[in-house]
Every structure is written in C-alpha cells, then in structure tokens.
Write a protein that holds these residues in place. Structure first.
Motif, PDB file in Angstrom:
ATOM      1  N   ASN A   4     -47.289 -26.595 -19.466  1.00 26.79           N
ATOM      2  CA  ASN A   4     -46.903 -27.586 -20.470  1.00 26.79           C
ATOM      3  C   ASN A   4     -45.970 -26.981 -21.499  1.00 26.79           C
ATOM      4  OD1 ASN A   4     -48.549 -29.501 -19.298  1.00 26.79           O
ATOM      5  ND2 ASN A   4     -50.323 -28.906 -20.533  1.00 26.79           N
ATOM      6  N   ILE A   5     -44.826 -27.628 -21.701  1.00 31.07           N
ATOM      7  CA  ILE A   5     -43.935 -27.171 -22.760  1.00 31.07           C
ATOM      8  C   ILE A   5     -44.454 -27.662 -24.108  1.00 31.07           C
ATOM      9  CG2 ILE A   5     -42.329 -29.150 -22.525  1.00 31.07           C
ATOM     10  CD1 ILE A   5     -40.083 -27.063 -23.139  1.00 31.07           C
ATOM     11  N   LEU A   6     -45.145 -28.814 -24.069  1.00 32.72           N
ATOM     12  CA  LEU A   6     -45.653 -29.397 -25.308  1.00 32.72           C
ATOM     13  C   LEU A   6     -47.098 -29.835 -25.097  1.00 32.72           C
ATOM     14  CD1 LEU A   6     -44.532 -30.318 -28.146  1.00 32.72           C
ATOM     15  CD2 LEU A   6     -44.276 -32.572 -27.133  1.00 32.72           C
ATOM     16  N   ALA A   7     -47.955 -29.480 -26.026  1.00 30.55           N
ATOM     17  CA  ALA A   7     -49.353 -29.906 -25.951  1.00 30.55           C
ATOM     18  C   ALA A   7     -49.817 -30.312 -27.346  1.00 30.55           C
ATOM     19  CB  ALA A   7     -50.220 -28.775 -25.402  1.00 30.55           C
ATOM     20  N   ILE A   8     -50.207 -31.565 -27.464  1.00 28.82           N
ATOM     21  CA  ILE A   8     -50.654 -32.095 -28.754  1.00 28.82           C
ATOM     22  C   ILE A   8     -52.132 -32.437 -28.632  1.00 28.82           C
ATOM     23  CG2 ILE A   8     -50.383 -34.020 -30.381  1.00 28.82           C
ATOM     24  CD1 ILE A   8     -47.422 -34.059 -29.649  1.00 28.82           C
ATOM     25  N   LYS A   9     -52.917 -31.892 -29.562  1.00 28.61           N
ATOM     26  CA  LYS A   9     -54.378 -32.031 -29.439  1.00 28.61           C
ATOM     27  C   LYS A   9     -54.986 -32.652 -30.677  1.00 28.61           C
ATOM     28  CE  LYS A   9     -57.674 -29.239 -27.511  1.00 28.61           C
ATOM     29  NZ  LYS A   9     -58.319 -27.942 -27.214  1.00 28.61           N
ATOM     30  N   ASN A  10     -55.740 -33.732 -30.456  1.00 27.39           N
ATOM     31  CA  ASN A  10     -56.533 -34.372 -31.524  1.00 27.39           C
ATOM     32  C   ASN A  10     -55.751 -34.524 -32.814  1.00 27.39           C
ATOM     33  OD1 ASN A  10     -58.661 -34.330 -29.720  1.00 27.39           O
ATOM     34  ND2 ASN A  10     -59.391 -32.359 -30.464  1.00 27.39           N
ATOM     35  N   LEU A  11     -54.545 -35.042 -32.688  1.00 26.80           N
ATOM     36  CA  LEU A  11     -53.630 -35.077 -33.821  1.00 26.80           C
ATOM     37  C   LEU A  11     -53.808 -36.334 -34.665  1.00 26.80           C
ATOM     38  CD1 LEU A  11     -50.968 -33.621 -34.929  1.00 26.80           C
ATOM     39  CD2 LEU A  11     -49.861 -35.591 -33.939  1.00 26.80           C
ATOM     40  N   THR A  12     -54.041 -36.114 -35.946  1.00 25.00           N
ATOM     41  CA  THR A  12     -54.110 -37.222 -36.892  1.00 25.00           C
ATOM     42  C   THR A  12     -53.130 -36.962 -38.032  1.00 25.00           C
ATOM     43  OG1 THR A  12     -56.405 -37.745 -36.367  1.00 25.00           O
ATOM     44  CG2 THR A  12     -55.607 -38.476 -38.519  1.00 25.00           C
ATOM     45  N   VAL A  13     -52.376 -38.004 -38.383  1.00 29.27           N
ATOM     46  CA  VAL A  13     -51.480 -37.937 -39.534  1.00 29.27           C
ATOM     47  C   VAL A  13     -51.839 -39.084 -40.463  1.00 29.27           C
ATOM     48  CG1 VAL A  13     -49.103 -38.145 -40.351  1.00 29.27           C
ATOM     49  CG2 VAL A  13     -49.577 -36.940 -38.216  1.00 29.27           C
ATOM     50  N   SER A  14     -52.278 -38.753 -41.664  1.00 34.22           N
ATOM     51  CA  SER A  14     -52.631 -39.795 -42.637  1.00 34.22           C
ATOM     52  C   SER A  14     -51.577 -39.862 -43.727  1.00 34.22           C
ATOM     53  CB  SER A  14     -53.973 -39.482 -43.301  1.00 34.22           C
ATOM     54  OG  SER A  14     -54.990 -39.424 -42.337  1.00 34.22           O
ATOM     55  N   LYS A  54     -40.968 -32.229 -39.348  1.00 36.90           N
ATOM     56  CA  LYS A  54     -40.626 -32.986 -40.557  1.00 36.90           C
ATOM     57  C   LYS A  54     -41.899 -33.443 -41.266  1.00 36.90           C
ATOM     58  CE  LYS A  54     -37.923 -36.970 -41.994  1.00 36.90           C
ATOM     59  NZ  LYS A  54     -37.441 -38.279 -41.525  1.00 36.90           N
ATOM     60  N   VAL A  55     -42.908 -33.795 -40.462  1.00 38.26           N
ATOM     61  CA  VAL A  55     -44.217 -34.185 -40.985  1.00 38.26           C
ATOM     62  C   VAL A  55     -45.241 -33.212 -40.403  1.00 38.26           C
ATOM     63  CG1 VAL A  55     -45.992 -35.989 -40.860  1.00 38.26           C
ATOM     64  CG2 VAL A  55     -43.605 -36.622 -41.234  1.00 38.26           C
ATOM     65  N   LYS A  56     -46.211 -32.809 -41.217  1.00 36.64           N
ATOM     66  CA  LYS A  56     -47.240 -31.872 -40.730  1.00 36.64           C
ATOM     67  C   LYS A  56     -48.544 -32.615 -40.431  1.00 36.64           C
ATOM     68  CE  LYS A  56     -44.857 -28.093 -40.869  1.00 36.64           C
ATOM     69  NZ  LYS A  56     -44.520 -27.393 -39.621  1.00 36.64           N
ATOM     70  N   PRO A  57     -49.283 -32.166 -39.425  1.00 33.45           N
ATOM     71  CA  PRO A  57     -50.534 -32.830 -39.081  1.00 33.45           C
ATOM     72  C   PRO A  57     -51.536 -32.795 -40.236  1.00 33.45           C
ATOM     73  CG  PRO A  57     -49.959 -31.191 -37.412  1.00 33.45           C
ATOM     74  CD  PRO A  57     -48.998 -31.020 -38.552  1.00 33.45           C
ATOM     75  N   THR A  58     -52.286 -33.872 -40.387  1.00 34.32           N
ATOM     76  CA  THR A  58     -53.431 -33.858 -41.291  1.00 34.32           C
ATOM     77  C   THR A  58     -54.575 -33.132 -40.576  1.00 34.32           C
ATOM     78  OG1 THR A  58     -52.710 -36.014 -42.087  1.00 34.32           O
ATOM     79  CG2 THR A  58     -54.924 -35.327 -42.709  1.00 34.32           C
ATOM     80  N   GLN A  59     -54.701 -33.435 -39.290  1.00 34.91           N
ATOM     81  CA  GLN A  59     -55.672 -32.740 -38.433  1.00 34.91           C
ATOM     82  C   GLN A  59     -55.051 -32.538 -37.060  1.00 34.91           C
ATOM     83  OE1 GLN A  59     -59.321 -35.009 -38.231  1.00 34.91           O
ATOM     84  NE2 GLN A  59     -59.654 -34.717 -40.422  1.00 34.91           N
ATOM     85  N   GLY A  60     -55.583 -31.555 -36.337  1.00 32.82           N
ATOM     86  CA  GLY A  60     -55.120 -31.332 -34.974  1.00 32.82           C
ATOM     87  C   GLY A  60     -53.909 -30.431 -34.935  1.00 32.82           C
ATOM     88  N   GLN A  61     -53.371 -30.244 -33.735  1.00 33.26           N
ATOM     89  CA  GLN A  61     -52.256 -29.303 -33.618  1.00 33.26           C
ATOM     90  C   GLN A  61     -51.219 -29.703 -32.578  1.00 33.26           C
ATOM     91  OE1 GLN A  61     -53.576 -25.908 -30.703  1.00 33.26           O
ATOM     92  NE2 GLN A  61     -54.662 -25.673 -32.643  1.00 33.26           N
ATOM     93  N   VAL A  62     -50.020 -29.146 -32.784  1.00 36.62           N
ATOM     94  CA  VAL A  62     -48.917 -29.311 -31.848  1.00 36.62           C
ATOM     95  C   VAL A  62     -48.549 -27.920 -31.350  1.00 36.62           C
ATOM     96  CG1 VAL A  62     -46.534 -30.075 -31.559  1.00 36.62           C
ATOM     97  CG2 VAL A  62     -48.022 -31.240 -33.202  1.00 36.62           C
ATOM     98  N   ARG A  63     -48.563 -27.740 -30.029  1.00 37.31           N
ATOM     99  CA  ARG A  63     -48.139 -26.457 -29.454  1.00 37.31           C
ATOM    100  C   ARG A  63     -46.885 -26.650 -28.634  1.00 37.31           C
ATOM    101  NH1 ARG A  63     -51.283 -21.999 -29.596  1.00 37.31           N
ATOM    102  NH2 ARG A  63     -53.225 -22.314 -30.741  1.00 37.31           N
ATOM    103  N   PHE A  64     -45.900 -25.832 -28.921  1.00 33.37           N
ATOM    104  CA  PHE A  64     -44.636 -25.840 -28.179  1.00 33.37           C
ATOM    105  C   PHE A  64     -44.505 -24.481 -27.501  1.00 33.37           C
ATOM    106  CE2 PHE A  64     -39.954 -24.902 -28.392  1.00 33.37           C
ATOM    107  CZ  PHE A  64     -39.576 -25.752 -27.373  1.00 33.37           C
ATOM    108  N   LYS A  65     -44.379 -24.478 -26.194  1.00 32.35           N
ATOM    109  CA  LYS A  65     -44.360 -23.240 -25.414  1.00 32.35           C
ATOM    110  C   LYS A  65     -45.523 -22.330 -25.834  1.00 32.35           C
ATOM    111  CE  LYS A  65     -39.771 -22.478 -26.130  1.00 32.35           C
ATOM    112  NZ  LYS A  65     -38.404 -21.923 -25.967  1.00 32.35           N
ATOM    113  N   GLY A  66     -46.660 -22.959 -26.061  1.00 25.60           N
ATOM    114  CA  GLY A  66     -47.869 -22.191 -26.366  1.00 25.60           C
ATOM    115  C   GLY A  66     -48.060 -21.826 -27.826  1.00 25.60           C
ATOM    116  N   ARG A  67     -47.036 -22.042 -28.657  1.00 26.10           N
ATOM    117  CA  ARG A  67     -47.156 -21.629 -30.068  1.00 26.10           C
ATOM    118  C   ARG A  67     -47.496 -22.813 -30.955  1.00 26.10           C
ATOM    119  NH1 ARG A  67     -41.643 -18.481 -31.143  1.00 26.10           N
ATOM    120  NH2 ARG A  67     -42.687 -17.471 -32.898  1.00 26.10           N
ATOM    121  N   ASN A  68     -48.480 -22.612 -31.819  1.00 25.17           N
ATOM    122  CA  ASN A  68     -48.843 -23.642 -32.792  1.00 25.17           C
ATOM    123  C   ASN A  68     -47.711 -23.764 -33.817  1.00 25.17           C
ATOM    124  OD1 ASN A  68     -49.959 -25.229 -34.775  1.00 25.17           O
ATOM    125  ND2 ASN A  68     -51.979 -24.289 -34.625  1.00 25.17           N
TER     126      ASN A  68
END
Ligand code: ADP
Ligand code: MG
Length: 251
Positions: A4-14, A54-68
C-alpha cells in the motif's frame, strides 16, 4: 508485506465538534487508480486536505509509503512525493506550455535559473515527452492563455507529473469540460495510471465510468462502500444516498 502506498486508519477530523471525516479507513495499492465519489458534504475535499497535510487528523493516522504523515508540513509532504491538482487550472497564462512544464521540472531551481540556463538535452527530452503525453505538442509554443479550458487542465496535469510525484491527487478534473475534452482527460489519466498511483475525485458519472476500476463511495465522512462501478451502482446503500437522486437535483 503490504504493497500500500497509502493507508488511512480510523481517521476522524472534527471541525468544532462536527466530524467531517468519521472513523474512516482507506488503503490504496501502489500503482492503483481509484475514483472517489460521494454527495456534497461527504468529506471528499477534507479527505484530500488530510493526505496533503493541509488539515491534520483529530484522531487516527495517515501513512504514505509506510511513514506517518502527522509530523510533516504540507511542503514536506509534497516533497515526499504527493502532488495535488486543484479544481481550477493554475498555469502561467503568459508563458507557453513548454515553459510552464520547464518551470515545474525545475521547481527547486526557481524562475530565473530556468530561463537563464539552457535546458540540457535530457530535460528537453523529458519535456517533449510530457507535451506528447498531455497532447499539447502542436501548441507547445503559444501562450498558455490561448489554450481551451480542457487543454489548460491537461497542461496542469502535465505540470504535476513534471514534479515526479508517486501519488497524484486530482480534484474534479472534468468539471466544466466538453464531452470531447472530458474523454481526453480520462485517457490522459489512464495513461498516467500505468506508472503512478492516482486518486481522482469526481462527480461526472460518465467520466467515472470511463476511467474507474475501483470506486470508493464516501458518505458522512466514512466509506459507505467500495467496489467496481457496477458493484457500487447496484449497492442499495449507494442508490439511497447518492445515485438514486435524479441528475437535475444532484448539486
Ligand atoms: P465534499 O468535498 O465531499 O463536498 P467537504 O470535505 O468539503 O465535503 O466537507 C465535509 C463537511 O465538513 C461539510 O459539511 C463541510 O461543511 C464541513 N467542513 C469542511 N471544512 C470545514 C471547516 N474548515 N470548518 C468547518 N466545517 C468544515
Ligand atoms: Mg469538495
């Protein structure tokens, strides 16, 4: 392991308690072309804002090429290999398509060194190839201001590719285009999909049908369903929230 080049997990933006994205999970395989659809307010633009930093997660994470990506700035994320095309073209109208592409190839060198220096042969070949890819070889040396809206869109996609991103994010690339230009942009994205990972956000269902392999439907900040265009179109949940609306009423 995972490809996976991109993996988004349990992401919440409030935003002030309102969840624009709500416990969203999403993965994109390297080399995949994915189309994201969803009604207005579903969270599509916020989804791209999160990937670009541009916007940061309130909860959860975004991984691009394995990096948070959490601790990286928008600029750093762009340098890591994520390129975004906004809805309206941002080309230099007084420069030619060739010059616009030269500038994008040399983003780090700056405007002056681009025009003072003579492009070396390998760079010239790269730009000739890009002009060919976006179908603007014949118009390479006229002012970009003279191009049609669709040609400008294609030029801007070329400018994005000139920066050699690994992941291309494309927001509504065919809004306001003629049918013929819509098809051209579709073919361009399909050609680019041969060696890039691409996420396209789009409303135009004809266009989605032209390019889509896998479609993700967003609704109220979460993934409603994923599958081929046929699977998605026949999913009762999707019909209810989105595709069931008559075209005229869809905003
Ligand atoms: P889409 O692109 O799918 O139409 P958006 O991601 O733009 O949806 O917005 C999702 C929801 O989040 C909408 O209800 C919108 O009003 C809200 N929203 C987006 N950005 C902000 C913000 N900066 N502040 C407050 N609410 C926002
Ligand atoms: Mg939007």
């Amino acid at each position: 392991m995972s490809n996976n080049i991109l993996a988004i997990k349990n992401l919440t933006v409030s935003f002030d308690g309102f969840k624009a994205l709500n416990n969203l999970n999403f993965t994109l395989e390297t080399g995949e072309l994915r189309v994201i659809i969803g009604p207005n307010g579903a969270g599509k633009t916020t989804f791209l804002d999160i990937i670009t930093g541009k916007v940061k997660p309130t909860q959860g994470q975004v991984r691009f090429k394995g990096r948070n990506l959490r601790s990286f700035s928008e600029h750093q994320i762009s340098r890591m290999g994520i390129g975004r095309k906004f809805q309206t073209p941002r080309v230099y109208l007084k420069l030619t398509p060739r010059e616009n592409l030269e500038l994008s190839c040399n983003r780090n060198k700056g405007v002056f060194s681009t025009f003072l220096g003579n492009p070396d042969p390998s760079e010239r070949r790269t730009i000739a190839g890009l002009l060919e890819t976006v179908g603007l070889t014949v118009k390479a040396d006229i002012a970009a201001g003279l191009l049609s809206h669709g040609e400008k869109q294609r030029l801007e996609i070329g400018m994005l590719v000139a920066q050699s991103p690994d992941l291309l994010l494309v927001d509504e690339p065919v809004a306001g285009l003629t049918d013929e230009e819509t098809e051209n942009v579709g073919n361009l994205l399909l050609a680019l999909a041969a060696d890039h990972s691409i996420i396209v956000i789009e409303h135009d269902m004809e266009f989605v049908r032209q390019i889509a392999r896998q479609v993700t439907v967003l609704h109220q900040g979460s993934v409603l369903c994923e599958g081929t265009m046929d699977e998605v179109q026949n999913d009762p949940k999707v019909i209810e929230v989105y595709l069931g609306q008559p075209e005229e009423q869809a905003a």
